[in-house]
Design a protein around this motif. Structure first.
Motif, short mmCIF file in Angstrom:
data_model
loop_
_atom_site.label_atom_id
_atom_site.label_comp_id
_atom_site.label_asym_id
_atom_site.label_seq_id
_atom_site.Cartn_x
_atom_site.Cartn_y
_atom_site.Cartn_z
N ILE A 1 0.84 -1.20 0.00
CA ILE A 1 0.00 0.00 0.00
C ILE A 1 0.88 1.26 0.00
N ILE A 2 1.93 1.25 0.81
CA ILE A 2 2.82 2.42 0.87
C ILE A 2 3.55 2.62 -0.44
N SER A 3 4.08 1.54 -1.01
CA SER A 3 4.82 1.66 -2.27
C SER A 3 3.91 2.10 -3.40
N ALA A 4 2.68 1.62 -3.42
CA ALA A 4 1.74 2.05 -4.46
C ALA A 4 1.48 3.55 -4.37
N GLN A 5 1.36 4.06 -3.15
CA GLN A 5 1.17 5.50 -2.95
C GLN A 5 2.34 6.28 -3.55
N VAL A 6 3.56 5.82 -3.28
CA VAL A 6 4.75 6.54 -3.74
C VAL A 6 4.93 6.40 -5.25
N ILE A 7 4.65 5.24 -5.80
CA ILE A 7 4.78 5.05 -7.24
C ILE A 7 3.78 5.91 -7.99
N LEU A 8 2.56 5.98 -7.50
CA LEU A 8 1.53 6.77 -8.17
C LEU A 8 1.74 8.27 -7.98
N ASP B 1 6.06 12.44 -5.29
CA ASP B 1 6.34 13.46 -4.26
C ASP B 1 5.36 13.37 -3.10
N SER B 2 4.95 12.17 -2.78
CA SER B 2 4.00 11.96 -1.69
C SER B 2 4.54 12.48 -0.36
N VAL B 3 3.60 12.95 0.47
CA VAL B 3 3.88 13.26 1.87
C VAL B 3 3.42 12.05 2.69
N LEU B 4 4.35 11.42 3.38
CA LEU B 4 4.03 10.24 4.18
C LEU B 4 4.11 10.58 5.66
N GLY B 5 3.10 10.19 6.40
CA GLY B 5 3.16 10.22 7.85
C GLY B 5 3.64 8.85 8.32
N LEU B 6 4.67 8.80 9.13
CA LEU B 6 5.27 7.52 9.51
C LEU B 6 5.20 7.27 11.00
N PRO C 1 -0.33 14.65 5.44
CA PRO C 1 0.09 13.46 4.72
C PRO C 1 -0.93 12.97 3.68
N ASP C 2 -0.39 12.49 2.56
CA ASP C 2 -1.22 11.76 1.61
C ASP C 2 -1.59 10.41 2.19
N LEU C 3 -0.66 9.82 2.93
CA LEU C 3 -0.88 8.53 3.58
C LEU C 3 -0.24 8.57 4.96
N ILE D 1 -3.90 13.94 12.79
CA ILE D 1 -3.87 12.63 12.13
C ILE D 1 -5.04 12.47 11.18
N MET D 2 -6.21 12.94 11.60
CA MET D 2 -7.41 12.79 10.77
C MET D 2 -7.37 13.67 9.51
N GLN D 3 -6.43 14.62 9.43
CA GLN D 3 -6.30 15.45 8.24
C GLN D 3 -5.65 14.69 7.08
N ALA D 4 -5.01 13.56 7.35
CA ALA D 4 -4.38 12.78 6.29
C ALA D 4 -5.44 12.32 5.29
N ARG D 5 -5.06 12.28 4.03
CA ARG D 5 -6.02 11.89 3.00
C ARG D 5 -6.34 10.40 3.03
N SER D 6 -5.42 9.59 3.47
CA SER D 6 -5.69 8.17 3.70
C SER D 6 -4.88 7.72 4.91
N ILE D 7 -5.38 6.71 5.60
CA ILE D 7 -4.76 6.22 6.82
C ILE D 7 -4.61 4.71 6.73
N LEU D 8 -3.44 4.22 7.11
CA LEU D 8 -3.14 2.79 7.12
C LEU D 8 -2.74 2.39 8.53
N VAL D 9 -3.53 1.53 9.16
CA VAL D 9 -3.24 1.03 10.51
C VAL D 9 -2.76 -0.41 10.38
N ILE D 10 -1.66 -0.73 11.05
CA ILE D 10 -1.16 -2.10 11.05
C ILE D 10 -1.13 -2.62 12.47
#
Length: 241
Positions: free
Chosen positions: A19-26, A29-34, A126-128, A187-196
């Motif tokens: 999911i993270i790599s797809a965000q960056v490939i697409l 210049d993605s902004v990632l929250g880590l 963040p975008d993600l 955190i809720m301002q991110a356009r998408s959120i991934l919880v693991i």
């Protein structure tokens, strides 16, 4: 909230990395929250492997980490700034100037938090946003409370969080008692959120996050209200479903 079942920790890590790599490939210049902690390490290792194969580049990516212990300098081995460099940044092609972690060495909590909010807002949020989840339902260092937090703030860590994080220190007594953390509203301002999540010790928190009432007593439960939230969890973490 979309829930993706993984067989085990390794499968969870691969699915999250996809999911993270797809965000960056697409969007190069993605902004990632880590996030830090042991849960994301497998995903970071997978992303490193794909980067080294030439499948994904982080050259244009910028990152904003969730939190940092108050009182630790960047070069201290227990700091999250150090952790991110060791576990991820030093093995990919990201520009050091594009990586951001709250300044735990700044004793002025108000100034440190306001500056980090300014940086995250200037980046457009963040975008993600990658998140782990604590045994008590915390996200970032947003502990259970009577209200949801807003911007970056200084938080007193609960004993359960101190105990969970003591594995990275020589003893629980060495774990800082405070941290700077992005707030729930940020955190809720991110356009998408991934919880693991992985392991049976996270099962109740994952269930409460996905199926329980939306309440600051379980900070992660607010993610039910996010329009693009994905949970990737292994069988043990999903054992109560």
């Amino acid at each position: 909230m979309r829930i993706i079942h993984a067989k085990n920790y390794d499968d969870m890590s691969r699915k999250a990395a996809n999911i993270i790599s797809a965000q960056v490939i697409l969007k190069p210049d993605s902004v990632l929250g880590l996030a830090t902690g042991t849960t994301p390490i497998g995903a970071y290792q997978q992303l490193i492997a794909w980067h080294q194969k030439g499948d994904v580049s982080f050259a244009e990516v910028s990152t904003y980490n969730l939190d940092e212990y108050r009182g630790l300098k960047h070069d201290e081995p227990q700091s999250y700034h150090y952790f991110m460099n060791e576990q991820f940044f030093s093995s990919i092609d990201i520009k050091p100037a594009h990586t951001h972690v709250p300044d735990g060495s700044n004793p002025d909590a108000e100034a440190a938090c306001a500056e980090y909010d300014r940086l995250v807002e200037a980046a457009g949020y963040p975008d993600l946003q990658l998140l782990g989840i604590g045994n008590n339902g915390h996200i970032g260092f947003n502990e259970p409370d009577s209200v949801f937090s807003k911007g970056t703030h200084c938080v007193d860590l609960t004993e359960s969080t101190i105990e969970a994080n003591s594995r990275l220190f020589n003893s629980p007594d060495e774990v800082p008692r405070q941290a700077y953390t992005m707030g729930v509203q940020t955190i809720m301002q991110a356009r998408s959120i991934l919880v693991i999540a992985s392991g049976s010790n996270k099962a109740q928190a994952v269930f409460d996050m996905c199926k329980g009432p939306v309440t600051p007593a379980c900070p992660a439960s607010i993610l039910q209200l996010h329009p693009h939230a994905i949970v990737v969890a292994d069988e043990d973490a999903l054992s109560l479903f």
